[in-house]
Design a protein around this motif. Structure first.
Motif, PDB file in Angstrom:
ATOM      1  N   LEU A   1       0.857  -1.139   0.085  1.00 39.05           N
ATOM      2  CA  LEU A   1      -0.020  -0.025   0.147  1.00 39.05           C
ATOM      3  C   LEU A   1       0.934   1.304   0.120  1.00 39.05           C
ATOM      4  CD1 LEU A   1      -2.819   1.311   0.117  1.00 39.05           C
ATOM      5  CD2 LEU A   1      -2.842   1.023   2.540  1.00 39.05           C
ATOM      6  N   ILE A   2       2.200   1.354   0.556  1.00 39.43           N
ATOM      7  CA  ILE A   2       2.809   2.420   0.868  1.00 39.43           C
ATOM      8  C   ILE A   2       3.455   2.648  -0.720  1.00 39.43           C
ATOM      9  CG2 ILE A   2       5.293   3.028   1.362  1.00 39.43           C
ATOM     10  CD1 ILE A   2       4.665   1.413   3.920  1.00 39.43           C
ATOM     11  N   LEU A   3       3.815   1.626  -1.393  1.00 41.29           N
ATOM     12  CA  LEU A   3       4.395   2.056  -2.847  1.00 41.29           C
ATOM     13  C   LEU A   3       3.250   2.303  -3.735  1.00 41.29           C
ATOM     14  CD1 LEU A   3       7.019  -0.891  -3.284  1.00 41.29           C
ATOM     15  CD2 LEU A   3       7.559   1.489  -2.243  1.00 41.29           C
ATOM     16  N   LYS A   4       1.963   1.878  -3.614  1.00 48.02           N
ATOM     17  CA  LYS A   4       0.903   2.160  -4.221  1.00 48.02           C
ATOM     18  C   LYS A   4       0.435   3.562  -3.996  1.00 48.02           C
ATOM     19  CE  LYS A   4      -4.078   1.483  -4.649  1.00 48.02           C
ATOM     20  NZ  LYS A   4      -5.424   0.712  -4.293  1.00 48.02           N
ATOM     21  N   ASN A   5       0.361   4.068  -2.851  1.00 46.77           N
ATOM     22  CA  ASN A   5       0.094   5.309  -2.539  1.00 46.77           C
ATOM     23  C   ASN A   5       1.226   6.432  -3.187  1.00 46.77           C
ATOM     24  OD1 ASN A   5      -2.113   4.753  -0.941  1.00 46.77           O
ATOM     25  ND2 ASN A   5      -1.196   4.995   0.992  1.00 46.77           N
ATOM     26  N   ILE A   6       2.298   6.216  -2.966  1.00 44.25           N
ATOM     27  CA  ILE A   6       3.285   7.338  -3.655  1.00 44.25           C
ATOM     28  C   ILE A   6       3.218   7.018  -5.154  1.00 44.25           C
ATOM     29  CG2 ILE A   6       5.885   7.272  -4.165  1.00 44.25           C
ATOM     30  CD1 ILE A   6       6.341   6.045  -1.404  1.00 44.25           C
ATOM     31  N   LYS A   7       3.017   5.885  -5.944  1.00 43.74           N
ATOM     32  CA  LYS A   7       2.458   5.911  -7.397  1.00 43.74           C
ATOM     33  C   LYS A   7       1.391   6.643  -7.489  1.00 43.74           C
ATOM     34  CE  LYS A   7       2.375   2.549 -10.967  1.00 43.74           C
ATOM     35  NZ  LYS A   7       0.939   2.692 -11.505  1.00 43.74           N
ATOM     36  N   SER A   8       0.518   6.355  -6.766  1.00 40.59           N
ATOM     37  CA  SER A   8      -0.928   7.153  -6.970  1.00 40.59           C
ATOM     38  C   SER A   8      -0.689   8.828  -6.872  1.00 40.59           C
ATOM     39  CB  SER A   8      -1.864   6.709  -6.182  1.00 40.59           C
ATOM     40  OG  SER A   8      -2.206   5.445  -6.188  1.00 40.59           O
TER      41      SER A   8
ATOM     42  N   CYS B   1       2.044  10.559  -7.539  1.00 41.72           N
ATOM     43  CA  CYS B   1       3.086  10.672  -8.717  1.00 41.72           C
ATOM     44  C   CYS B   1       2.047  10.840  -9.905  1.00 41.72           C
ATOM     45  CB  CYS B   1       3.991   9.756  -8.957  1.00 41.72           C
ATOM     46  SG  CYS B   1       5.376   9.886  -7.637  1.00 41.72           S
ATOM     47  N   GLU B   2       1.070   9.801  -9.878  1.00 41.67           N
ATOM     48  CA  GLU B   2       0.112   9.951 -11.165  1.00 41.67           C
ATOM     49  C   GLU B   2      -0.914  10.923 -11.046  1.00 41.67           C
ATOM     50  OE1 GLU B   2      -0.807   5.904 -11.353  1.00 41.67           O
ATOM     51  OE2 GLU B   2       0.792   5.171 -12.409  1.00 41.67           O
ATOM     52  N   SER B   3      -1.259  11.470  -9.979  1.00 42.86           N
ATOM     53  CA  SER B   3      -2.344  12.567  -9.787  1.00 42.86           C
ATOM     54  C   SER B   3      -1.774  14.020 -10.106  1.00 42.86           C
ATOM     55  CB  SER B   3      -2.704  12.673  -8.536  1.00 42.86           C
ATOM     56  OG  SER B   3      -1.832  13.190  -7.530  1.00 42.86           O
ATOM     57  N   ARG B   4      -2.684  14.811 -10.265  1.00 48.18           N
ATOM     58  CA  ARG B   4      -2.194  16.241 -10.592  1.00 48.18           C
ATOM     59  C   ARG B   4      -1.653  17.235  -9.522  1.00 48.18           C
ATOM     60  NH1 ARG B   4      -6.434  17.954 -15.625  1.00 48.18           N
ATOM     61  NH2 ARG B   4      -5.942  16.250 -17.082  1.00 48.18           N
ATOM     62  N   TRP B   5      -1.516  16.421  -8.277  1.00 50.68           N
ATOM     63  CA  TRP B   5      -0.751  17.027  -7.264  1.00 50.68           C
ATOM     64  C   TRP B   5       0.115  18.208  -7.534  1.00 50.68           C
ATOM     65  CZ3 TRP B   5       3.525  16.017  -3.799  1.00 50.68           C
ATOM     66  CH2 TRP B   5       3.420  16.802  -2.725  1.00 50.68           C
ATOM     67  N   PRO B   6       0.116  19.442  -7.184  1.00 54.18           N
ATOM     68  CA  PRO B   6       1.084  20.488  -7.588  1.00 54.18           C
ATOM     69  C   PRO B   6       2.110  20.514  -6.402  1.00 54.18           C
ATOM     70  CG  PRO B   6      -0.834  21.500  -6.574  1.00 54.18           C
ATOM     71  CD  PRO B   6      -1.095  19.887  -6.455  1.00 54.18           C
TER      72      PRO B   6
ATOM     73  N   GLU C   1      15.076   2.584  -9.216  1.00 55.42           N
ATOM     74  CA  GLU C   1      14.658   2.414 -10.281  1.00 55.42           C
ATOM     75  C   GLU C   1      13.071   2.699 -10.173  1.00 55.42           C
ATOM     76  OE1 GLU C   1      15.572   1.543 -13.082  1.00 55.42           O
ATOM     77  OE2 GLU C   1      17.664   1.106 -12.829  1.00 55.42           O
ATOM     78  N   PHE C   2      12.568   2.467  -8.937  1.00 59.07           N
ATOM     79  CA  PHE C   2      11.201   2.746  -8.544  1.00 59.07           C
ATOM     80  C   PHE C   2      10.948   4.141  -8.774  1.00 59.07           C
ATOM     81  CE2 PHE C   2       8.091   4.002  -5.229  1.00 59.07           C
ATOM     82  CZ  PHE C   2       7.116   3.535  -5.865  1.00 59.07           C
ATOM     83  N   MET C   3      11.927   4.834  -8.203  1.00 60.30           N
ATOM     84  CA  MET C   3      11.660   6.342  -8.235  1.00 60.30           C
ATOM     85  C   MET C   3      11.842   6.778  -9.865  1.00 60.30           C
ATOM     86  SD  MET C   3      14.163   7.380  -5.034  1.00 60.30           S
ATOM     87  CE  MET C   3      13.938   9.479  -5.680  1.00 60.30           C
TER      88      MET C   3
END
Length: 318
Positions: A214-221, A223-228, A253-255
């Motif tokens: 869930l941690i990695l999923k949230n970071i990915k989510s 990054c894929e959002s339009r959060w400024p 690599e994840f980053m």
């Protein structure tokens, strides 16, 4: 004048507020340490903030010794007694369910203290509005812990109030929360330190008590959002856990796959041992030393080779 009664259902439980902090985000800041965390990292620097409830701390070096038994007499659960040297022996299991902490009220030497205090949103905002005159243009408030998202409703309310008051907001987070809650909080936050402790889920669970899915999923989510806002990955460097080349490369690599270009690595420091003792807990890392500079530079070089800017400890541009 009416006295406002505190409610654990609506107020925030905080174990420390540090003004004039310069290591928890851009500029000079006020850092608010909130109680409650879903992780149980065995090197945790703030074990007093793990549980989302008030708790007892025992500072052995401040105890008056054999001649003082005020705390023992005040304890309604008979959970305290003294050994032959005059040091307290505490039934921590019984103390964990205590609601009034009468022993702390009778300890004139602050050997026994209650950790955690409920704040209303208005009380916390009053402190932040007082401190803002010392922050300068780049500063603001940082929410840390524990894990701030463990008190999502209170945190969200305060963040919205900060936005209305033009206060810059930052969060130090493990990112372990429901994705919808995580993204809702991030939308009210300007700057985030997101922890990645290990890329291997099994290893992550072994040392923190939970996996990292869930941690990695949230970071990915995020990054894929339009959060400024600005997202910086943080990684505590823990001996025999995450300081190996394979994990560092996997993290880089994840980053890179998420176009994240900055990481802040933090040297392990065993100073947290005293807090574990105050909580009546055994610290497994008490014999480990501070992470050496050679190791930190080696890790920095590995990230640099992958095109990731790596900051060591508090040598950052913020």
């Amino acid at each position: 004048m009416a006295i406002t009664k505190k409610s654990p259902l609506t107020d925030g439980l905080i174990f420390d507020i540090q003004s004039h902090s310069i290591h928890d985000g851009p500029g000079c800041r006020t850092t608010v340490f909130m109680m409650g965390c879903p992780l149980r990292c065995i090197w945790c620097a703030n074990p007093e903030g793990q549980e989302k409830k008030e708790r007892l701390l025992y500072r052995k070096n401040k105890c008056a010794g054999k001649d003082c038994v005020r705390c023992i007499e005040a304890c309604p659960h008979k959970s305290l007694e003294k050994d032959s040297d005059g040091h307290l022996m505490i039934n921590w299991h019984a103390c964990s369910s205590c609601a009034d902490f009468k022993c702390t009220e009778e300890c004139f030497y602050e050997s026994l203290v209650k950790c955690g205090k409920y704040f209303t949103q208005e009380e916390l905002m009053k402190i932040l509005n007082r401190d803002r005159y010392y922050w300068g243009e780049a500063g603001g408030v940082t929410f840390s812990g524990g894990e701030p998202l463990a008190q999502k409703d209170f945190l969200l309310s305060v963040l919205k109030n900060c936005k209305e008051s033009f206060i810059h907001t930052a969060i130090e987070t493990s990112c372990l929360a429901k994705t919808e809650d995580f993204l809702e909080i991030m939308n009210c936050t300007d700057f985030v330190f997101a922890d990645i402790k290990h890329m291997n889920s099994v290893k992550h669970r072994e040392y923190t008590g939970t996996d990292n899915v869930l941690i990695l999923k949230n970071i990915k989510s995020l990054c894929e959002s339009r959060w400024p806002g600005k997202l910086v990955i943080r990684m505590p460097v823990i001996e025999n856990f995450n300081n190996n080349e394979e994990n560092i490369i996997n993290t880089a690599e994840f980053m890179k796959n998420l176009s994240l270009g900055e990481i802040n690595i933090l040297s392990f420091n065993p100073l947290g041992e005293s807090k574990w003792r105050q909580c009546g807990m055994n610290y497994l890392y008490k014999d480990c030393s501070i992470t050496g500079r050679d190791m930190m530079n080696k890790i920095k070089d590995l990230f640099s080779e992958k095109g990731i800017v790596c900051y060591i400890d508090y040598d950052t541009p913020w």
